[in-house]
Motif scaffolding. Sequence first.
Motif, mmCIF file in Angstrom:
data_model
loop_
_atom_site.group_PDB
_atom_site.id
_atom_site.type_symbol
_atom_site.label_atom_id
_atom_site.label_comp_id
_atom_site.label_asym_id
_atom_site.label_seq_id
_atom_site.Cartn_x
_atom_site.Cartn_y
_atom_site.Cartn_z
ATOM 1 N N ASN A 51 0.824 -1.216 0.000
ATOM 2 C CA ASN A 51 0.000 0.000 0.000
ATOM 3 C C ASN A 51 0.859 1.267 0.000
ATOM 4 O OD1 ASN A 51 0.778 -0.280 2.714
ATOM 5 N ND2 ASN A 51 -1.123 0.635 3.453
ATOM 6 N N GLN A 54 1.602 1.805 -3.585
ATOM 7 C CA GLN A 54 0.391 2.279 -4.259
ATOM 8 C C GLN A 54 0.158 3.763 -3.996
ATOM 9 O OE1 GLN A 54 -2.242 -0.640 -2.540
ATOM 10 N NE2 GLN A 54 -2.171 -1.926 -4.383
ATOM 11 N N LYS A 55 0.305 4.193 -2.748
ATOM 12 C CA LYS A 55 0.133 5.619 -2.418
ATOM 13 C C LYS A 55 1.169 6.467 -3.156
ATOM 14 C CE LYS A 55 0.372 5.256 2.056
ATOM 15 N NZ LYS A 55 0.395 5.547 3.495
ATOM 16 N N GLN A 58 0.237 6.892 -6.790
ATOM 17 C CA GLN A 58 -0.864 7.848 -6.932
ATOM 18 C C GLN A 58 -0.319 9.274 -6.820
ATOM 19 O OE1 GLN A 58 -4.021 7.401 -7.868
ATOM 20 N NE2 GLN A 58 -3.378 5.300 -8.198
ATOM 21 N N LYS A 59 0.596 9.492 -5.880
ATOM 22 C CA LYS A 59 1.224 10.804 -5.728
ATOM 23 C C LYS A 59 2.040 11.161 -6.972
ATOM 24 C CE LYS A 59 2.046 11.930 -1.113
ATOM 25 N NZ LYS A 59 2.853 11.870 0.072
ATOM 26 N N ILE A 61 1.428 10.334 -10.030
ATOM 27 C CA ILE A 61 0.488 10.791 -11.066
ATOM 28 C C ILE A 61 0.093 12.244 -10.810
ATOM 29 C CG2 ILE A 61 -1.850 10.477 -11.986
ATOM 30 C CD1 ILE A 61 -1.347 7.403 -11.537
ATOM 31 N N GLN A 62 -0.198 12.582 -9.545
ATOM 32 C CA GLN A 62 -0.530 13.974 -9.206
ATOM 33 C C GLN A 62 0.630 14.899 -9.559
ATOM 34 O OE1 GLN A 62 -1.221 13.629 -5.020
ATOM 35 N NE2 GLN A 62 -3.415 13.217 -5.255
#
Length: 79
Positions: A51, A54-55, A58-59, A61-62
């Motif tokens: 996880n 995964q976090k 995601q960051k 992509i931001q």
Amino acid sequence: MQIMVHPPYSPDLAPCDFWLFGYLKRNLDTYPDSTSLATAVTKELNSIPVNEYQKTFQKWIQRMKLCIEHRGDYFEHLM
């Protein structure tokens, strides 16, 4: 599939720079001096939960979106 061109060697977009190195530094403080650094780093890398990765992605992509919006200019202060 979309390819995003980004500035080479940008620490704002390199997961090692914005996440992994800090993560390792925080968690390697718990290892005794007698443990070799290579062993400690390998053990820590192998223990990172899925996880967390995964976090981080995601960051990532931001961060890429912010990089595009700001045309490659500095955006770290917006995170």
